[in-house]
Motif scaffolding. Structure first.
Motif, PDB file in Angstrom:
ATOM      1  N   LEU A  47       0.839  -1.210   0.000  1.00  0.00           N
ATOM      2  CA  LEU A  47       0.000   0.000   0.000  1.00  0.00           C
ATOM      3  C   LEU A  47       0.867   1.252   0.000  1.00  0.00           C
ATOM      4  O   LEU A  47       0.457   2.310  -0.471  1.00  0.00           O
ATOM      5  N   ASN A  48       2.058   1.103   0.520  1.00  0.00           N
ATOM      6  CA  ASN A  48       2.969   2.233   0.582  1.00  0.00           C
ATOM      7  C   ASN A  48       3.723   2.418  -0.734  1.00  0.00           C
ATOM      8  O   ASN A  48       3.861   3.537  -1.225  1.00  0.00           O
ATOM      9  N   LEU A  49       4.192   1.305  -1.311  1.00  0.00           N
ATOM     10  CA  LEU A  49       5.051   1.405  -2.500  1.00  0.00           C
ATOM     11  C   LEU A  49       4.299   1.236  -3.812  1.00  0.00           C
ATOM     12  O   LEU A  49       4.707   1.780  -4.829  1.00  0.00           O
ATOM     13  N   GLN A  50       3.249   0.415  -3.802  1.00  0.00           N
ATOM     14  CA  GLN A  50       2.553   0.127  -5.060  1.00  0.00           C
ATOM     15  C   GLN A  50       1.046   0.362  -4.950  1.00  0.00           C
ATOM     16  O   GLN A  50       0.253  -0.465  -5.401  1.00  0.00           O
ATOM     17  N   PRO A  51       0.630   1.502  -4.399  1.00  0.00           N
ATOM     18  CA  PRO A  51      -0.817   1.693  -4.243  1.00  0.00           C
ATOM     19  C   PRO A  51      -1.550   1.681  -5.584  1.00  0.00           C
ATOM     20  O   PRO A  51      -2.694   1.230  -5.667  1.00  0.00           O
ATOM     21  N   ASP A  52      -0.870   2.142  -6.641  1.00  0.00           N
ATOM     22  CA  ASP A  52      -1.544   2.158  -7.945  1.00  0.00           C
ATOM     23  C   ASP A  52      -1.841   0.750  -8.445  1.00  0.00           C
ATOM     24  O   ASP A  52      -2.873   0.526  -9.072  1.00  0.00           O
ATOM     25  N   LEU A  53      -0.928  -0.182  -8.155  1.00  0.00           N
ATOM     26  CA  LEU A  53      -1.204  -1.569  -8.550  1.00  0.00           C
ATOM     27  C   LEU A  53      -2.433  -2.092  -7.817  1.00  0.00           C
ATOM     28  O   LEU A  53      -3.272  -2.786  -8.398  1.00  0.00           O
ATOM     29  N   VAL A  54      -2.540  -1.756  -6.524  1.00  0.00           N
ATOM     30  CA  VAL A  54      -3.684  -2.232  -5.742  1.00  0.00           C
ATOM     31  C   VAL A  54      -4.980  -1.672  -6.328  1.00  0.00           C
ATOM     32  O   VAL A  54      -5.932  -2.412  -6.611  1.00  0.00           O
ATOM     33  N   PHE A  55      -5.002  -0.358  -6.544  1.00  0.00           N
ATOM     34  CA  PHE A  55      -6.242   0.258  -7.029  1.00  0.00           C
ATOM     35  C   PHE A  55      -6.533  -0.142  -8.473  1.00  0.00           C
ATOM     36  O   PHE A  55      -7.682  -0.300  -8.863  1.00  0.00           O
ATOM     37  N   GLU A  56      -5.488  -0.307  -9.260  1.00  0.00           N
ATOM     38  CA  GLU A  56      -5.705  -0.755 -10.639  1.00  0.00           C
ATOM     39  C   GLU A  56      -6.307  -2.168 -10.632  1.00  0.00           C
ATOM     40  O   GLU A  56      -7.217  -2.468 -11.402  1.00  0.00           O
ATOM     41  N   GLY A  57      -5.789  -3.007  -9.719  1.00  0.00           N
ATOM     42  CA  GLY A  57      -6.327  -4.367  -9.599  1.00  0.00           C
ATOM     43  C   GLY A  57      -7.786  -4.352  -9.207  1.00  0.00           C
ATOM     44  O   GLY A  57      -8.596  -5.126  -9.724  1.00  0.00           O
ATOM     45  N   MET A  58      -8.136  -3.469  -8.281  1.00  0.00           N
ATOM     46  CA  MET A  58      -9.536  -3.388  -7.859  1.00  0.00           C
ATOM     47  C   MET A  58     -10.415  -2.922  -9.018  1.00  0.00           C
ATOM     48  O   MET A  58     -11.539  -3.404  -9.204  1.00  0.00           O
ATOM     49  N   THR A  59      -9.897  -1.994  -9.818  1.00  0.00           N
ATOM     50  CA  THR A  59     -10.672  -1.477 -10.947  1.00  0.00           C
ATOM     51  C   THR A  59     -10.842  -2.555 -12.010  1.00  0.00           C
ATOM     52  O   THR A  59     -11.902  -2.711 -12.621  1.00  0.00           O
ATOM     53  N   LEU A  60      -9.763  -3.314 -12.200  1.00  0.00           N
ATOM     54  CA  LEU A  60      -9.807  -4.457 -13.115  1.00  0.00           C
ATOM     55  C   LEU A  60     -10.889  -5.438 -12.672  1.00  0.00           C
ATOM     56  O   LEU A  60     -11.695  -5.928 -13.481  1.00  0.00           O
ATOM     57  N   CYS A  61     -10.906  -5.708 -11.394  1.00  0.00           N
ATOM     58  CA  CYS A  61     -11.892  -6.631 -10.827  1.00  0.00           C
ATOM     59  C   CYS A  61     -13.297  -6.064 -11.034  1.00  0.00           C
ATOM     60  O   CYS A  61     -14.228  -6.796 -11.375  1.00  0.00           O
ATOM     61  N   ALA A  62     -13.437  -4.749 -10.853  1.00  0.00           N
ATOM     62  CA  ALA A  62     -14.743  -4.111 -11.048  1.00  0.00           C
ATOM     63  C   ALA A  62     -15.223  -4.334 -12.478  1.00  0.00           C
ATOM     64  O   ALA A  62     -16.397  -4.628 -12.724  1.00  0.00           O
ATOM     65  N   LEU A  63     -14.282  -4.209 -13.412  1.00  0.00           N
ATOM     66  CA  LEU A  63     -14.623  -4.444 -14.814  1.00  0.00           C
ATOM     67  C   LEU A  63     -15.060  -5.900 -14.999  1.00  0.00           C
ATOM     68  O   LEU A  63     -16.050  -6.194 -15.679  1.00  0.00           O
ATOM     69  N   ALA A  64     -14.315  -6.822 -14.346  1.00  0.00           N
ATOM     70  CA  ALA A  64     -14.599  -8.250 -14.508  1.00  0.00           C
ATOM     71  C   ALA A  64     -15.937  -8.639 -13.893  1.00  0.00           C
ATOM     72  O   ALA A  64     -16.667  -9.452 -14.449  1.00  0.00           O
ATOM     73  N   VAL A  65     -16.278  -8.074 -12.737  1.00  0.00           N
ATOM     74  CA  VAL A  65     -17.495  -8.530 -12.057  1.00  0.00           C
ATOM     75  C   VAL A  65     -18.671  -7.581 -12.271  1.00  0.00           C
ATOM     76  O   VAL A  65     -19.794  -7.890 -11.888  1.00  0.00           O
ATOM     77  N   GLY A  66     -18.408  -6.419 -12.849  1.00  0.00           N
ATOM     78  CA  GLY A  66     -19.496  -5.468 -13.080  1.00  0.00           C
ATOM     79  C   GLY A  66     -19.845  -4.663 -11.840  1.00  0.00           C
ATOM     80  O   GLY A  66     -21.019  -4.514 -11.512  1.00  0.00           O
ATOM     81  N   ALA A  67     -18.812  -4.179 -11.140  1.00  0.00           N
ATOM     82  CA  ALA A  67     -19.066  -3.402  -9.915  1.00  0.00           C
ATOM     83  C   ALA A  67     -18.917  -1.911 -10.179  1.00  0.00           C
ATOM     84  O   ALA A  67     -18.132  -1.495 -11.033  1.00  0.00           O
ATOM     85  N   LYS A  68     -19.684  -1.131  -9.427  1.00  0.00           N
ATOM     86  CA  LYS A  68     -19.559   0.329  -9.514  1.00  0.00           C
ATOM     87  C   LYS A  68     -18.866   0.890  -8.293  1.00  0.00           C
ATOM     88  O   LYS A  68     -18.441   2.026  -8.265  1.00  0.00           O
ATOM     89  N   LYS A  69     -18.796   0.057  -7.261  1.00  0.00           N
ATOM     90  CA  LYS A  69     -18.256   0.566  -6.009  1.00  0.00           C
ATOM     91  C   LYS A  69     -17.292  -0.441  -5.385  1.00  0.00           C
ATOM     92  O   LYS A  69     -17.529  -1.643  -5.417  1.00  0.00           O
ATOM     93  N   GLY A  70     -16.222   0.101  -4.845  1.00  0.00           N
ATOM     94  CA  GLY A  70     -15.247  -0.751  -4.171  1.00  0.00           C
ATOM     95  C   GLY A  70     -14.880  -0.184  -2.821  1.00  0.00           C
ATOM     96  O   GLY A  70     -15.027   1.009  -2.564  1.00  0.00           O
ATOM     97  N   PHE A  71     -14.434  -1.061  -1.931  1.00  0.00           N
ATOM     98  CA  PHE A  71     -13.968  -0.633  -0.608  1.00  0.00           C
ATOM     99  C   PHE A  71     -12.572  -1.170  -0.358  1.00  0.00           C
ATOM    100  O   PHE A  71     -12.272  -2.312  -0.699  1.00  0.00           O
ATOM    101  N   LEU A  72     -11.757  -0.330   0.227  1.00  0.00           N
ATOM    102  CA  LEU A  72     -10.503  -0.825   0.779  1.00  0.00           C
ATOM    103  C   LEU A  72     -10.691  -0.858   2.281  1.00  0.00           C
ATOM    104  O   LEU A  72     -10.931   0.178   2.900  1.00  0.00           O
ATOM    105  N   TYR A  73     -10.621  -2.039   2.883  1.00  0.00           N
ATOM    106  CA  TYR A  73     -10.769  -2.152   4.329  1.00  0.00           C
ATOM    107  C   TYR A  73      -9.383  -2.151   4.948  1.00  0.00           C
ATOM    108  O   TYR A  73      -8.654  -3.127   4.895  1.00  0.00           O
ATOM    109  N   LEU A  74      -9.025  -0.992   5.499  1.00  0.00           N
ATOM    110  CA  LEU A  74      -7.670  -0.771   6.004  1.00  0.00           C
ATOM    111  C   LEU A  74      -7.644  -0.964   7.513  1.00  0.00           C
ATOM    112  O   LEU A  74      -8.428  -0.333   8.234  1.00  0.00           O
TER     113      LEU A  74
END
Ligand SMILES: Cc1cc2nc3c(=O)[nH]c(=O)nc-3n(C[C@H](O)[C@H](O)[C@H](O)COP(=O)(O)O)c2cc1C
Ligand code: SF4
Ligand code: SF4
Ligand code: FES
Lengths: 179, 597
Positions: free
Chosen positions: B254-281
């Motif tokens: 989360l510190n060094l590669q936050p863009d990879l994390v968020f890009e992955g979540m967006t990718l997943c959103a595309l795959a599953v058809g989601a409009k909303k995501g949560f990061l539970y920190l």
């Protein structure tokens, strides 16, 4: 069966509710008496245990005398059973474990007027209280536990008849209660 | 409550849209703002959110970072993982208690400070660590603890404490696919959008990617299940609760590669058809909130989040960050979802699984931080190529969090299949007695097993790798883990709530020199009960530390046992000492002989 099994029972830091539940097996007591004999027990008023097959103890350990009685049972009984929430967890008497023993004694005998002429009873006849109430298995090895407060007469009956028949006692659905 | 305070409270509630499902987030902010959640605040929240007080109190009392009574202006929590202890955390805590005239767990009489312990804070590579009002301070020494004590005594605001105290190292020791990635934000998303959601799912399936949160469920299958599940909304959840003692790789990602994390979540959103995501920190990583929010904002500005992402009409997705408040169980995905919904973090019945009935009972894909990063890279380098990395059933790389007795603790990224011995060599460990893989719930390995391989075929792991050298008492290691489970049991089911406490008492009994063989047998019986009747994985694995260390290090237990069959759990005569003192008696009847019967 050639020889009747001997059973001893006692109540330590309990309310006798578990013993009432033993009596609640009602007319089945007669069937039970075909198979067993009672040794030390409130039922017989025998004061000390002779060698027995089964010991049943209700209530936890709150004072030195409880420890002595429990030791006597453990030495004399081949199988020792803890019956009821108090014997298994300390139960209601263990509610005092949240309080410091000194402040309990001070509150009862010194602060409140009218009791024991303002001193903490110290007659050697009286057993000293332990600083905490403990379940039985923290003082001696316990072989079986029958949960419930109190366990139902049916649970006690099933447990004892299984045990007497030489089976591993099993309390199925409906017989195990934790309250 | 003063008018100013009420006003602050109303602002917090308004910021969360007067939404009772945001209760945990609201309570967290109230706690942060006022230092505790006062009865008047509970009343006011009950009114503005139109929910009963009891619900607010039940949620607040579940999370260990929320307090319904004053806990001091400064709330100090020492991280109490075994690796902190090995670095002397207990001495440091005693030192601070002495300096501030305070007993652990109590609030000072002037209401200034409280000192206590908390489960692993995820700073195992730079311990001992503590949290003060939720902020982590690492690399504690006697000197540093003394300075902290002085700052507290002088009531210096946290903001004016030396910045160096709060510096947190990444300690990356070995990089590979993920940590070495220099991928620009949006590149993979662009490719994925051209291919479409179904294609993303197929590629992830081909890549063989499996979840990095511990269980190793095939990610492609999960995404497909979620995609195909009917529901009015679909959700993506990133599990950044990282509560497993000894794990800290998600913090570094989360510190060094936050863009990879968020890009992955967006990718997943595309795959599953989601409009909303949560990061539970997890609450312990509170300090990451602002930097992560800045990254989210940048991605919104770059049209990588928000409406019509990268110009694709209809592809709308955004991410919200939710903070935990000190509850390990919230890492379990269904408990996490409960917590997201603003409730106590109690695991749900499964099935139904979150893929079909997750957040607000809608289809939800919950994945670990690292899983999302890996998904992006799998797509980037091509699914087949990704599959070729690692081993047959464990494709790709894995981040390992190394801590304990070694000169180079930190994060090591390896292709799956690396042996325990190789990791030990790389981190410079010598005279290693044992390695604990995947935290207290995982396995403890002795030297004869150091040839085993990390991967789902042999040693599945969420990433914790704790090293113990031959100066360590493995009984104490297991005892620490058992205390952890007893503390973190959510209390929902009796076998776990009671069983973990019994286990803890048994280990304490052995430690106090009252243990017997009988107690060891009892642990095995208890394990059967916990394994078969617990509601979730926490209860099921709670006996593992004892069973595994018993297997390899039985002498560490046996040399503490009495030879008798049975020993009382406490000192019988000692238990009469108070009554003797109060009654002034010392006759024979006022004593009990120690008897092992
Ligand atoms: C007690 C318990 C704690 C857990 N803690 C975490 C955690 O901190 N982080 C995590 O990613 N998964 C954790 N999990 C696993 C999650 O339930 C879930 O399997 C995981 O988030 C799925 O993501 P993945 O498929 O990417 O691994 C935990 C499970 C249990 C039973
Ligand atoms: S378990 Fe219940 S019934 Fe039995 S002695 Fe205790 S309080 Fe009485
Ligand atoms: S097993 Fe433990 S942590 Fe899991 S639901 Fe039951 S009490 Fe909670
Ligand atoms: S076990 Fe005590 S209330 Fe359920």
């Amino acid at each position: 069966m050639s020889k009747k099994l001997r059973i001893a029972t006692t109540s330590l830091a309990g309310c006798f509710g578990c013993h009432m539940s033993i009596l609640d097996i009602d007319e089945r007591l007669f069937a039970l008496l075909e198979l067993v004999e009672f040794d030390r027990s409130p039922i017989t008023d025998i004061k000390h245990c002779a060698p027995c097959d089964i010991g049943i103890i209700e209530g936890g350990i709150c004072n030195a005398e409880n420890v002595h009685v429990l030791h006597e049972f453990r030495k004399n009984c081949k199988i020792l059973i803890a019956i009821g929430a108090c014997a298994i967890n300390g139960g209601l008497p263990a509610q005092r474990n949240h309080l410091d023993l000194s402040s309990c004694l001070t509150e009862v005998y010194l602060t409140e007027p009218g009791l024991a002429h303002g001193h903490i009873p110290n007659d050697p006849e009286l057993p000293l209280p332990l600083d905490k109430v403990h379940p039985l298995h923290e003082v001696v090895k316990i072989d079986y536990f029958i949960p419930g407060c109190p366990p139902s007469a049916d649970a006690i009956w099933k447990f004892l008849t299984d045990l007497i028949a030489g089976k591993t006692p099993e309390l199925g659905h409906g017989l195990i209660k934790y309250d | 409550m003063a008018a100013d305070d009420l006003c602050l409270l109303e602002q917090i509630v308004a910021r969360h849209g007067n939404d009772a499902s945001k209760l945990l987030q609201i309570l967290r902010e109230v706690q942060e703002c006022f230092g505790f959640i006062a009865p008047a605040a509970v009343n006011s929240l009950a009114e503005s959110l139109a929910i009963p007080r009891a619900r607010i109190e039940s949620v607040a009392s579940f999370y260990s970072f929320l307090h319904l009574t004053p806990h001091g202006e400064y709330r100090v929590l020492f991280s109490d993982n075994i690796t902190d202890r090995m670095l002397g955390s207990q001495d440091l805590m005693a030192q601070m208690c002495q300096q501030l005239w305070l007993q652990p767990g109590k609030v000072s009489e002037d209401g200034l400070v409280s000192i206590g312990t908390t489960s692993c804070t995820g700073m195992c590579d730079q311990g001992p660590a503590l949290l003060v009002n939720g902020r982590a301070i690492t690399r504690l020494t006697h000197q540093r603890v003394m300075e902290i004590g002085q700052l507290i005594r002088n009531r210096t605001p946290l903001a004016d404490w030396p910045a160096d105290f709060f510096r947190i190292e990444n300690n990356v020791r070995r990089s590979d696919l993920v940590l070495g990635s220099t991928l620009l934000p949006g590149v993979v998303l662009q490719i994925a959008l051209a291919l479409g959601g179904q294609h993303v799912v197929d590629s992830i399936k081909t890549s063989g990617l499996r979840g990095r949160g511990g269980a190793g469920f095939p990610t492609g299958l999960k995404w497909e299940g979620c995609r195909n599940a009917p529901g009015s909304e679909h959700y993506v959840v990133c599990n950044a609760d990282e509560g497993e003692p000894g794990t800290f790789k998600d913090r570094v990602l989360l510190n060094l590669q936050p863009d990879l994390v968020f890009e992955g979540m967006t990718l997943c959103a595309l795959a599953v058809g989601a409009k909303k995501g949560f990061l539970y920190l997890r609450g312990e990583y509170r300090y990451l909130l602002e930097p992560l929010q800045a990254v989210l904002q940048r991605r919104r500005d770059d049209n990588l989040l928000g409406k019509s992402i990268l110009g694709f009409p209809g592809f709308d997705f955004d991410i919200e960050i939710h903070l935990g408040a000190g509850a390990y169980i919230c890492g379990e995905e269904s408990a996490l979802i409960e917590s997201l919904e603003g409730k106590r973090g109690v695991p749900r019945n499964r099935p139904p699984f979150p893929v079909t009935h997750g957040y607000l009972q809608q289809p939800t894909a919950v994945d670990n931080v690292e899983t999302f990063c890996q998904a992006v890279l799998a797509l980037h380098i091509d699914a087949e190529k990704y599959r070729a990395i690692g081993t047959e059933k464990s494709s790709g790389t894995k981040l390992i969090s190394v801590s304990g007795d070694c000169p180079r603790p930190g994060i090591y990224e390896y292709p799956f299949g690396v042996t325990v011995r190789e990791v030990l060599q790389d981190c410079g460990a010598v005279n290693t007695r044992a390695v604990q893989i995947s935290g207290p719930a995982g396995v403890c390995l002795g030297e004869s097993e150091f040839g085993r391989k990390l991967g789902f075929e042999d040693l599945p792991t969420a990433g914790a790798f704790m090293v113990f050298d031959d100066s360590r008492d493995m009984f104490e290691v297991a005892r620490n883990f058992v205390h952890f489970f007893a503390h973190e049991s959510c209390g929902f089911c009796t076998p776990c709530r009671v069983g973990t406490s019994i286990l803890k008492q048994t280990m304490d009994k052995i430690a106090a020199g009252h243990g017997t063989r009988y107690d060891l047998n009892e642990v095995e019986n208890l394990d059967r009960v916990l394994q078969t009747t617990s509601h979730c994985g926490l209860g099921r694995s709670a006996c593992n530390p004892v069973l595994h260390t018993l297997k390899h290090f039985r002498p560490a237990y046996e040399n503490k046992l009495k030879s008798l069959d049975f020993e009382p759990a406490f000192d019988l005569d000692g238990a009469l000492a108070r009554a003797r003192q109060m009654t002034g008696r010392d006759d024979a009847g006022a004593h009990l002989k120690a008897e092992g019967i």
